[in-house]
Motif scaffolding. Structure first.
Motif, short mmCIF file in Angstrom:
data_model
loop_
_atom_site.label_atom_id
_atom_site.label_comp_id
_atom_site.label_asym_id
_atom_site.label_seq_id
_atom_site.Cartn_x
_atom_site.Cartn_y
_atom_site.Cartn_z
N TYR A 1 11.94 -6.26 7.17
CA TYR A 1 12.82 -6.04 7.42
C TYR A 1 14.28 -5.44 6.23
N GLN A 2 14.72 -5.01 6.10
CA GLN A 2 15.84 -5.09 5.51
C GLN A 2 17.76 -5.20 6.05
N LEU A 3 18.00 -5.78 5.80
CA LEU A 3 19.58 -6.06 6.94
C LEU A 3 20.20 -6.45 5.44
N GLY A 4 20.71 -5.09 5.21
CA GLY A 4 21.97 -4.75 4.46
C GLY A 4 21.34 -4.96 3.05
N ASN A 5 21.93 -6.29 2.34
CA ASN A 5 21.37 -6.70 0.74
C ASN A 5 20.37 -7.36 1.37
N LEU A 6 20.00 -7.99 2.19
CA LEU A 6 18.54 -8.74 2.63
C LEU A 6 17.50 -8.25 3.17
N THR A 7 16.44 -9.25 2.51
CA THR A 7 15.00 -8.20 2.91
C THR A 7 14.54 -9.62 3.53
N LEU A 8 14.30 -9.29 4.82
CA LEU A 8 14.16 -10.89 5.69
C LEU A 8 12.66 -10.62 5.81
N PRO A 9 12.01 -11.73 6.06
CA PRO A 9 10.01 -11.65 5.62
C PRO A 9 9.41 -10.93 7.39
N ASN A 10 10.06 -11.23 8.35
CA ASN A 10 9.82 -11.00 9.63
C ASN A 10 11.44 -10.80 10.18
N THR B 1 21.60 -1.35 12.66
CA THR B 1 20.56 -2.42 12.74
C THR B 1 21.14 -3.16 14.45
N LEU B 2 19.73 -2.82 15.57
CA LEU B 2 20.50 -3.68 16.64
C LEU B 2 18.88 -4.91 17.07
N ILE B 3 20.12 -5.84 17.05
CA ILE B 3 19.49 -7.32 17.03
C ILE B 3 19.53 -7.51 18.56
N MET B 4 18.06 -7.44 18.85
CA MET B 4 18.71 -7.60 20.51
C MET B 4 17.98 -9.23 21.46
N ASN B 5 18.60 -9.99 22.06
CA ASN B 5 18.10 -11.07 22.73
C ASN B 5 17.88 -10.62 24.45
N ASP C 1 8.89 -10.61 25.21
CA ASP C 1 9.65 -9.75 25.28
C ASP C 1 10.26 -9.52 24.24
N ALA C 2 9.56 -9.41 23.31
CA ALA C 2 10.17 -9.10 21.78
C ALA C 2 8.94 -8.48 21.79
N ASP C 3 8.04 -8.08 21.89
CA ASP C 3 7.30 -6.68 21.33
C ASP C 3 7.85 -5.46 22.57
N HIS C 4 7.98 -5.85 23.79
CA HIS C 4 8.84 -4.91 24.64
C HIS C 4 10.48 -4.55 23.99
N TRP C 5 10.93 -5.44 23.78
CA TRP C 5 11.78 -4.58 22.72
C TRP C 5 12.33 -4.51 21.76
N LEU C 6 10.89 -4.00 21.04
CA LEU C 6 10.56 -3.78 19.40
C LEU C 6 9.92 -2.25 19.31
N GLY C 7 9.09 -2.04 20.46
CA GLY C 7 9.03 -1.10 21.25
C GLY C 7 10.17 0.48 22.17
N GLN C 8 11.50 -0.76 22.75
CA GLN C 8 12.20 0.28 22.56
C GLN C 8 13.22 0.14 21.68
N GLY C 9 12.93 0.16 20.45
CA GLY C 9 14.18 0.54 19.61
C GLY C 9 14.34 -0.53 19.00
N ALA C 10 14.68 -1.60 18.98
CA ALA C 10 15.44 -2.83 18.95
C ALA C 10 15.02 -3.21 17.80
N ASP C 11 15.56 -3.66 16.86
CA ASP C 11 15.08 -3.09 15.12
C ASP C 11 14.19 -5.31 14.89
N LEU C 12 15.14 -6.04 15.87
CA LEU C 12 15.43 -7.59 15.56
C LEU C 12 15.93 -8.33 16.95
N ILE C 13 14.80 -9.26 16.84
CA ILE C 13 15.11 -9.87 18.32
C ILE C 13 14.85 -11.51 17.98
N SER C 14 15.80 -11.81 19.42
CA SER C 14 16.63 -12.82 18.92
C SER C 14 15.59 -14.20 19.69
#
Length: 357
Positions: free
Chosen positions: A8-17, A279-283, A297-310
């Motif tokens: 995932y590209q977060l600003g100038n950071l490329t996140l590996p997951n 970008t939305l991070i969902m806890n 829980d992570a898979d559910h929220w990724l399916g609901q449109g969150a970009d990252l899961i905390s």
């Protein structure tokens, strides 16, 4: 469907997951709010997370909530954080500092100062002090002329964070601390331009974000929010209108992300997802609630449109949490007694998963 293990590209950071280590208070700082070598080890052990958000870091002495927490308001504190960020980067990670002004959730025994807040209304419950829990004291209501100083403390701490090598900062706008207190309808009883209407209750948060983005850039700035949360006795009226207005204003400023906690019902959270264009991070579970977030829980929220899961507590006892999720390995249970006890046990002593021969 989006995978938890996609880049995932977060600003100038490329996140590996898409796994984020959530901010968690661990009260392991040295005297003077200094970061320690053990803190460098702790965060470096968890550097396989797509992004780490540090524990809450006070932007000023009066902004300190708990004893044993680190700061970013002196040169010595900046120097102490540099080995931490270097260790994370050496292990291939990325780390934001969470900037946390405690507001009324503090105590003179901790800081030497009377806590301040939007109004002279104490928090509900006992606060931590060097001698143990004590009832939350009466805060001093900020004069309107003082408010810019506290807004500016977030930006000043952000500059120091970047100087210490952090990749960015997250403003702590959740869980009953200073920004959350201004959003609240029972902690904020002001009748000036920082209280009363929705537009005025969001003003402190918006100005703190604008100042921080101006200081270090939008790509290096996020905010954590707890819509409808009741931590430390805060209440919020007009929750939908409040957070719709806040996210609309934040979108004009352009931060890197919004980090939402599951403190409201899912329908409202999905409405806020639609309002927020970035970008939305969902806890995905209530912080410190009975349920610990997992892969489902992570898979559910990724399916609901969150970009990252905390994930919070799971990262304490599972420094290799990403690999455990990826390989379907068991998740080690938390040791609640070690959360705030200090020392290395229950902090840097959790191993990666041991495969049997």
């Amino acid at each position: 469907m989006t995978s938890l293990f996609e880049r995932y590209q977060l600003g100038n950071l490329t996140l590996p997951n898409r796994v984020v280590m959530a901010p968690m208070t661990r009260v392991r700082a040295a005297a003077g709010g200094l970061a320690t070598p053990s803190m460098a080890t702790y965060y470096a052990q968890r550097a396989t997370a797509g992004l780490i958000v540090s524990e809450g870091v006070q932007p000023s002495l009066v902004g300190q909530s708990n004893p044993g927490t680190p700061g970013l308001h002196t040169d010595e504190q900046v120097a102490s954080w540099t080995p931490v960020t270097e260790a994370v980067h050496a292990n291939g990670g990325r780390i934001f500092a969470q900037i946390m002004h405690g507001g009324r959730v503090s105590h003179p025994d901790t800081t030497g100062h009377q806590p301040v807040g939007p109004s002279a209304v104490p928090a509900v419950g006992d606060v931590f002090t060097p001698t143990g829990p004590q009832p939350a004291p009466m805060p001093r209501a900020l004069e309107e002329a003082e408010i810019p100083e506290h807004i500016g403390s977030y930006a000043a701490a952000a500059r120091r964070a970047v100087a210490a090598g952090f990749d960015g900062v997250e403003l702590h706008g959740a869980n009953g601390y200073m920004i959350s207190q201004f959003l609240s309808s029972n902690a904020n009883l002001r009748t000036d331009s920082y209280g009363g209407s929705v537009a005025d209750r969001i003003r402190f948060a918006v100005e703190a974000m604008a100042a921080t983005v101006d200081a270090v850039g939008g790509d290096r700035t996020g905010i954590r929010l707890s819509p409808g949360g009741t931590f430390w006795g805060v209440e919020e009226t007009e929750v939908r209108e409040l957070y719709t207005a806040l996210l609309t204003e934040l979108a004009r400023i352009g931060p890197a992300y919004v980090h939402l906690e599951a403190t409201a019902d899912e329908d409202l959270l999905l409405e806020l997802r639609r309002v927020w264009p970035g970008t939305l991070i969902m806890n995905p579970t209530l912080p410190m609630g009975p349920k610990q977030a997992g892969r489902d829980d992570a898979d559910h929220w990724l399916g609901q449109g969150a970009d990252l899961i905390s994930f919070g507590r799971s990262f304490i006892s599972n420094p290799d949490l990403v690999e455990r999720f990826r390989a379907g390995l068991p998740i080690a249970p938390v040791d609640e007694a070690a959360y705030y006890q200090g020392g290395d046990r229950g902090y840097v002593t959790f191993p990666a998963y041991q495969h049997s021969a």
